[in-house]
Design an enzyme around this catalytic site. Structure first.
Site, mmCIF file in Angstrom:
data_model
loop_
_atom_site.group_PDB
_atom_site.id
_atom_site.type_symbol
_atom_site.label_atom_id
_atom_site.label_comp_id
_atom_site.label_asym_id
_atom_site.label_seq_id
_atom_site.Cartn_x
_atom_site.Cartn_y
_atom_site.Cartn_z
ATOM 1 N N GLU A 25 0.850 -1.199 0.000
ATOM 2 C CA GLU A 25 0.000 0.000 0.000
ATOM 3 C C GLU A 25 0.885 1.247 0.000
ATOM 4 O O GLU A 25 2.013 1.228 0.500
ATOM 5 C CB GLU A 25 -0.881 -0.015 1.260
ATOM 6 C CG GLU A 25 -1.767 1.212 1.381
ATOM 7 C CD GLU A 25 -2.846 1.085 2.465
ATOM 8 O OE1 GLU A 25 -2.826 0.089 3.220
ATOM 9 O OE2 GLU A 25 -3.693 1.989 2.539
ATOM 10 N N ASN A 170 -12.111 -1.407 -0.647
ATOM 11 C CA ASN A 170 -11.368 -1.876 0.522
ATOM 12 C C ASN A 170 -12.129 -1.519 1.793
ATOM 13 O O ASN A 170 -12.562 -0.366 1.953
ATOM 14 C CB ASN A 170 -10.003 -1.187 0.580
ATOM 15 C CG ASN A 170 -9.242 -1.526 1.857
ATOM 16 O OD1 ASN A 170 -8.733 -2.632 2.014
ATOM 17 N ND2 ASN A 170 -9.163 -0.577 2.792
ATOM 18 N N GLU A 171 -12.308 -2.484 2.672
ATOM 19 C CA GLU A 171 -12.915 -2.250 3.995
ATOM 20 C C GLU A 171 -14.059 -1.230 3.930
ATOM 21 O O GLU A 171 -14.130 -0.304 4.747
ATOM 22 C CB GLU A 171 -11.844 -1.829 5.013
ATOM 23 C CG GLU A 171 -10.872 -2.951 5.308
ATOM 24 C CD GLU A 171 -9.880 -2.686 6.439
ATOM 25 O OE1 GLU A 171 -9.890 -1.589 7.027
ATOM 26 O OE2 GLU A 171 -9.082 -3.602 6.728
ATOM 27 N N TYR A 241 -6.191 -8.277 11.901
ATOM 28 C CA TYR A 241 -4.896 -7.987 12.523
ATOM 29 C C TYR A 241 -4.985 -8.449 13.966
ATOM 30 O O TYR A 241 -6.012 -8.241 14.611
ATOM 31 C CB TYR A 241 -4.598 -6.480 12.470
ATOM 32 C CG TYR A 241 -4.361 -5.983 11.062
ATOM 33 C CD1 TYR A 241 -3.112 -6.107 10.471
ATOM 34 C CD2 TYR A 241 -5.402 -5.433 10.318
ATOM 35 C CE1 TYR A 241 -2.894 -5.663 9.173
ATOM 36 C CE2 TYR A 241 -5.192 -5.002 9.013
ATOM 37 C CZ TYR A 241 -3.935 -5.119 8.445
ATOM 38 O OH TYR A 241 -3.727 -4.697 7.156
ATOM 39 N N GLU A 289 -5.728 -9.111 3.834
ATOM 40 C CA GLU A 289 -4.880 -8.376 4.783
ATOM 41 C C GLU A 289 -4.862 -9.181 6.070
ATOM 42 O O GLU A 289 -5.929 -9.415 6.660
ATOM 43 C CB GLU A 289 -5.422 -6.975 5.085
ATOM 44 C CG GLU A 289 -5.247 -5.988 3.962
ATOM 45 C CD GLU A 289 -5.661 -4.565 4.363
ATOM 46 O OE1 GLU A 289 -5.527 -4.194 5.542
ATOM 47 O OE2 GLU A 289 -6.130 -3.840 3.466
HETATM 48 O O1 AHR Z 1 -2.686 -2.374 6.278
HETATM 49 C C1 AHR Z 1 -2.973 -1.164 6.903
HETATM 50 C C2 AHR Z 1 -4.459 -0.787 6.849
HETATM 51 O O2 AHR Z 1 -5.199 -1.696 7.610
HETATM 52 C C3 AHR Z 1 -5.103 -0.848 5.495
HETATM 53 O O3 AHR Z 1 -4.937 0.329 4.774
HETATM 54 C C4 AHR Z 1 -6.547 -1.047 5.817
HETATM 55 O O4 AHR Z 1 -7.242 -1.742 4.808
HETATM 56 C C5 AHR Z 1 -6.533 -1.778 7.142
HETATM 57 O O5 AHR Z 1 -7.395 -1.226 8.052
#
Ligand code: AHR
Length: 489
Positions: A25, A170-171, A241, A289
């Site tokens: 990114e 995205n998201e 994450y 991700e």
């Molecule tokens: O990877 C960092 C960020 O995390 C990305 O831009 C987003 O899609 C996610 O929230």
């Protein structure tokens, strides 16, 4: 003694190499100062850092997602093509930066080709429109005499880029996204974008942005997407994450259960919708991700440093547990992209003089180098531990693969014990060990050990060889380690 039993005929299914994907990114020092640094003595004639290229090649990433992430939801692809002097610098809202646009589509595709990887582009479904998305497909993939194909030719790329993988947004489920969308809004948007993109190039594979987590209506979003656009779904994208937020090692190590629960739930959701709608072709999960990310998240006022997570050995074990889960769920997880690749929550960390490999680089390389073609359904039992809300979790976390020829067996084992070396009997059903064993171990002095420019090899990979014959082989798995055993059988 712990026990692992493997029957090479108990096969789960074929593994998609795309589980070893990456994500690049525009944010922080990822592109500028990471991948791309024209003028640096370390850069090639394209401005690509040669040391970074060499390190990324070791990860054997078959596909890389670009250009975001949150960044894409305010991105205009046209800003990033053509003569660099004429490219506009733009205020970038997702990460509050100024984007020079000196690195764009053509540079990204050239970088992917230099790596031998497939580019995966995400179109702007935030403040972008379907015309822009469709034009981008045409710019990249058209071999016609159209103005957009000729624009690509004028920019130095005669042959089409042939970008196969395209994400739409995205998201979109999060308020933090430029152009956040309700489930209904996104389902409609997705269908209309997908339709015109496919009309430009019917061969492309499409990825829908479904979920940033259970808090964001993934069930409703999945159902509406199927109802609105089932014919245009190839992959459903999830993101997550994770982190050791409470500095509680045992709890952190139970993340394997979270991975199992998440993947099982999503594969069930997709299976239910396919069943209800009579869809026979597969629709897969793209975890496009994923990573450990919890420290460098809003801790300082400097946004760039906020993103530069420094990893330790326990994080490397968690990365390995991800791959075990992807292998066990190989039928549904057909793409996964570690976020990200260089400097920003990344396995590779640069400065102007060079780079070092973060701890998480090593399990990634270990799995990417040794994973076979087919996942096996392994039985294992032995020591257990408790952590967080869980008790009775097996201390070893295990997956196994076999090559298409049926002769090379790879066994991956994470020993989550802090102190115990775990002697383990590995038994084969209906096959015998035929000699050579390649042993690769990722470990370090303690679970908090990190790599750095000063100490680049605190956590690293050690390789050795052993012999195995007959039906049983005993191996002692070191505490807090990731091991790959590759057997001839
Ligand atoms: O990877 C960092 C960020 O995390 C990305 O831009 C987003 O899609 C996610 O929230």
């Amino acid at each position: 003694m712990n026990q692992i039993k493997i029957d090479p005929e108990r096969q789960i299914g074929g593994i998609s190499r795309k589980i070893f994907g990456g994500f690049a990114e525009h944010l922080g020092r990822h592109i500028y100062g990471g991948i791309y640094e024209p003028g640096s003595p370390l850069a090639d004639e394209n401005g690509f850092r040669k040391d970074v290229l060499a390190a990324v090649r070791r990860l054997k990433m078959p596909v890389i997602r670009y250009p975001g992430g949150n960044f894409v939801s305010g991105y205009r692809w046209r800003d990033g093509v053509g003569p660099k002097a004429q490219r506009p610098a733009r205020v970038e809202l997702a990460w509050q930066d100024i984007e020079s646009n000196h690195f764009g589509t053509d540079e990204f595709v050239a970088w992917c080709r230099a790596l031998g990887t497939e580019p995966y582009l995400v179109v702007n479904a935030g403040d972008g429109d379907m015309r822009e998305a469709r034009d981008w497909v045409e710019y990249c993939n058209s071999a016609t005499d159209s103005a957009l194909a000729n624009m690509r030719r004028a920019n130095g790329f005669d042959a089409p880029h042939n970008v196969k993988y395209w994400g739409i947004g995205n998201e979109v489920d999060g308020e933090w996204q430029i152009g956040h969308k309700t489930p209904d809004e996104y389902a409609r948007t997705y269908k209309e974008f997908a339709k015109v993109m496919r009309w430009v190039d019917p061969s492309i594979k499409l990825i829908a942005a479904v979920s940033s987590g259970w808090g964001y209506q993934p069930v409703e979003r999945t159902q509406l997407l199927f109802e609105a656009a089932a014919d245009f779904l190839d992959y459903l994208s999830l993101h997550w994450y994770v982190g050791n937020h409470e500095d509680d090692y045992e709890k952190y190590m139970t993340l394997s259960e979270f991975f199992e629960a998440q993947l099982s739930a999503f594969e069930g959701l997709i299976a239910a919708m396919r069943q209800e709608m009579g869809i026979e072709r597969p629709i897969s999960i793209a975890l496009d991700e994923w990573n450990v990310w919890y420290r460098a998240r809003g801790n300082t006022s400097d946004e760039r440093n906020n993103l530069e997570e420094r990893y330790n050995l326990e994080d490397a074990l968690v990365v390995a547990m991800h791959f075990n889960a992807f292998i066990r769920h190989c039928r549904s997880v057909r793409m996964a992209n570690i976020a990200q690749i260089v400097n920003v929550i990344a396995p590779i960390f640069t400065n102007q003089e060079g780079l070092f490999l973060q701890t998480i680089f090593h399990p990634f390389e270990l799995y990417a180098s040794n994973c076979g073609d087919i996942a096996l359904d392994v039985f294992w039992k032995g020591d257990t531990f408790s952590g967080g809300d869980y008790t009775g979790i097996r201390t070893l976390d295990v997956s196994a693969t076999i090559d298409a020829g049926g002769k090379k067996l790879s066994l991956f084992v994470v020993n989550r014990s802090l102190i115990e070396t775990l002697e383990t009997r590995i038994s084969l059903a209906d096959a015998t060990f035929a000699g050579d064993v390649a042993v690769s171990v990722v470990n370090g002095p303690d679970i908090k050990a990190e790599n750095s420019f000063e100490q680049p090899e605190q956590v690293t990979l050690r390789e050795s060889r052993d012999r195995a014959a007959g039906k049983d082989y005993v191996h002692a798995f070191e505490p807090h380690s990731v091991t790959a055993l590759v057997f001839e059988i």
